[in-house]
Scaffold this active site. Structure first.
Site, mmCIF file in Angstrom:
data_model
loop_
_atom_site.group_PDB
_atom_site.id
_atom_site.type_symbol
_atom_site.label_atom_id
_atom_site.label_comp_id
_atom_site.label_asym_id
_atom_site.label_seq_id
_atom_site.Cartn_x
_atom_site.Cartn_y
_atom_site.Cartn_z
ATOM 1 N N PHE A 1 67.433 100.851 54.737
ATOM 2 C CA PHE A 1 68.867 100.554 54.827
ATOM 3 C C PHE A 1 69.554 101.446 55.877
ATOM 4 O O PHE A 1 70.025 100.960 56.917
ATOM 5 C CB PHE A 1 69.454 100.735 53.418
ATOM 6 C CG PHE A 1 70.937 100.857 53.320
ATOM 7 C CD1 PHE A 1 71.779 100.012 54.027
ATOM 8 C CD2 PHE A 1 71.502 101.808 52.463
ATOM 9 C CE1 PHE A 1 73.157 100.125 53.898
ATOM 10 C CE2 PHE A 1 72.876 101.919 52.332
ATOM 11 C CZ PHE A 1 73.703 101.093 53.060
ATOM 12 N N TYR B 1 50.735 111.559 64.463
ATOM 13 C CA TYR B 1 50.743 111.954 65.876
ATOM 14 C C TYR B 1 51.514 110.908 66.678
ATOM 15 O O TYR B 1 51.322 109.714 66.500
ATOM 16 C CB TYR B 1 49.320 112.075 66.435
ATOM 17 C CG TYR B 1 49.322 112.382 67.904
ATOM 18 C CD1 TYR B 1 49.694 113.652 68.355
ATOM 19 C CD2 TYR B 1 49.044 111.394 68.850
ATOM 20 C CE1 TYR B 1 49.767 113.937 69.705
ATOM 21 C CE2 TYR B 1 49.106 111.674 70.199
ATOM 22 C CZ TYR B 1 49.467 112.948 70.624
ATOM 23 O OH TYR B 1 49.540 113.222 71.967
ATOM 24 N N ALA C 1 67.361 113.915 55.970
ATOM 25 C CA ALA C 1 68.247 113.154 55.079
ATOM 26 C C ALA C 1 68.079 113.729 53.686
ATOM 27 O O ALA C 1 67.099 113.448 53.003
ATOM 28 C CB ALA C 1 67.868 111.679 55.102
ATOM 29 N N TYR D 1 62.917 112.875 42.548
ATOM 30 C CA TYR D 1 63.690 112.715 43.789
ATOM 31 C C TYR D 1 64.469 113.998 44.079
ATOM 32 O O TYR D 1 64.428 114.521 45.195
ATOM 33 C CB TYR D 1 64.641 111.536 43.629
ATOM 34 C CG TYR D 1 65.431 111.176 44.865
ATOM 35 C CD1 TYR D 1 64.802 110.761 46.031
ATOM 36 C CD2 TYR D 1 66.826 111.228 44.856
ATOM 37 C CE1 TYR D 1 65.536 110.416 47.157
ATOM 38 C CE2 TYR D 1 67.567 110.873 45.973
ATOM 39 C CZ TYR D 1 66.925 110.468 47.119
ATOM 40 O OH TYR D 1 67.655 110.120 48.227
ATOM 41 N N THR E 1 76.073 105.454 49.242
ATOM 42 C CA THR E 1 76.422 104.684 50.439
ATOM 43 C C THR E 1 76.085 103.219 50.195
ATOM 44 O O THR E 1 75.141 102.912 49.465
ATOM 45 C CB THR E 1 75.626 105.225 51.643
ATOM 46 O OG1 THR E 1 75.886 106.621 51.755
ATOM 47 C CG2 THR E 1 76.035 104.558 52.941
#
Ligand code: UDP
Length: 311
Positions: A12, A63, A115, A146, A176
């Site tokens: 998202f 990589y 994030a 989480y 969000t």
């Protein structure tokens, strides 16, 4: 041409970030294992010579040839039902994934942005939540996978910043919403819009008195990119302080979609935070950022998107 790598780039928020950097002339490399991301979100970028998609799980050795200027690490399940279903992957991507991607950033001399999440504050005892609050997290509860993965990721980023003098950023993202959310991702905005469009009951968990503060995706992208190009290495909250109860949101979505759906109460998930509202003083002061899109405007665009997905 500057090059940016976005992990979780088919998700998202990751896909909105891909668009942002493509629009500004960057070469964009998007990495995603497509567990919760979806190629539909980036399909319009395929064929663009400045865009490259790599199907890869960032918890495995990583990589990328050539230089990288910035890395934005967005790979992770991010909805409660996803991390309840994928607890080990969630812990792995926050821990091992962040480690691999930091290693790549170090090798390339790239600026690294993590994030992170308002979930680092857990079920907060301080309200609204400033960055200085250390949080109230149940480490062994179902949501802990989480919360703790992101808390570990923040600790790892700060360690790389201090030890290797790396250029790092941490954004703590609050709730969000917007186009490209999965209609079935289980989050409250997706659930209510999908249920209202399908004429099914809107499922309010608990008595609906718990609060959240919802930020539109475009505002969030502005805040994140503002942070990336700032000099701030401490965490910064990005979110919309417009707080409301879940029941108020259900009524608003119902009115908005002109739905006849009823509102039904379901059990509250374990460790569900009772309140959440970002204190965005730091973002205002350091980035000169604040959200611009109000909930009605943002919901209109989100409902329009969901109408194309939900039949
Ligand atoms: N929620 C709800 N009905 C739903 C989905 C979620 O009442 O169908 C509630 C949930 O219990 C929480 C809030 O809405 O209190 C936000 O949930 P979400 O999953 O969007 O994210 P969270 O903020 O909990 O990470």
């Amino acid at each position: 041409m500057p090059r940016v790598l976005i992990t979780g780039g088919a998700g998202f928020l990751g896909s909105h970030l891909c668009d942002h950097f493509i629009d500004r002339g960057y070469d964009v490399i998007c990495i995603d294992n497509l567990i919760t991301g979806n190629c539909d979100n980036i399909a319009h970028l395929f064929g663009n010579s400045r865009f490259r998609f790599i199907h890869h799980d960032v918890t495995e050795y990583l990589y990328v040839a050539g230089p990288l200027d910035h890395i934005l690490h967005f790979a992770s399940p991010a909805s409660p039902i996803d991390y309840l279903e994928l607890p080990i992957q969630t812990l792995k991507v926050g821990a091992l994934g962040t480690h691999k991607v930091l290693g790549l950033a170090k090798d390339k001399g790239a600026r690294f942005l993590l994030a992170s999440t308002s979930e680092v504050y857990g079920d907060p005892l301080i309200h609204p939540q400033p960055e200085s609050y250390w949080g109230n997290v149940n480490p062994i509860g179902p949501r802990g996978v989480y919360d703790e993965a992101k808390r570990f990721a923040e600790a790892l980023v700060m360690a790389y910043h201090r030890v290797h003098k790396m250029d790092t950023r941490i954004v703590r993202i609050f709730n969000t919403y917007g186009p490209r959310m999965r209609p079935n991702d289980g989050r409250v905005v997706s659930n209510f819009i999908t249920q209202a469009l399908e004429g099914k009951p809107l499922t309010v968990y608990g008595d609906g008195s718990q609060t959240r503060s919802f930020c539109y995706a475009d505002d969030l992208v502005d805040g994140i990119t503002g942070l990336l190009f700032s000099n701030e290495s401490e965490p910064v909250n990005i979110g919309n302080p417009n707080e409301m109860t879940v029941l108020e949101l259900a009524r608003l979505v119902k009115e908005f979609v002109k739905s006849k759906s009823e509102i039904v109460m379901k059990p509250l998930p374990e460790d569900d935070p009772k309140v959440r509202q970002p204190d965005i003083s730091r973002a205002r002061r350091i980035l000169g950022w604040e959200p611009r899109v109000n909930l009605r405007e943002g919901l209109a665009k989100t409902v329009e998107y969901f109408r194309t997905k939900v039949h």
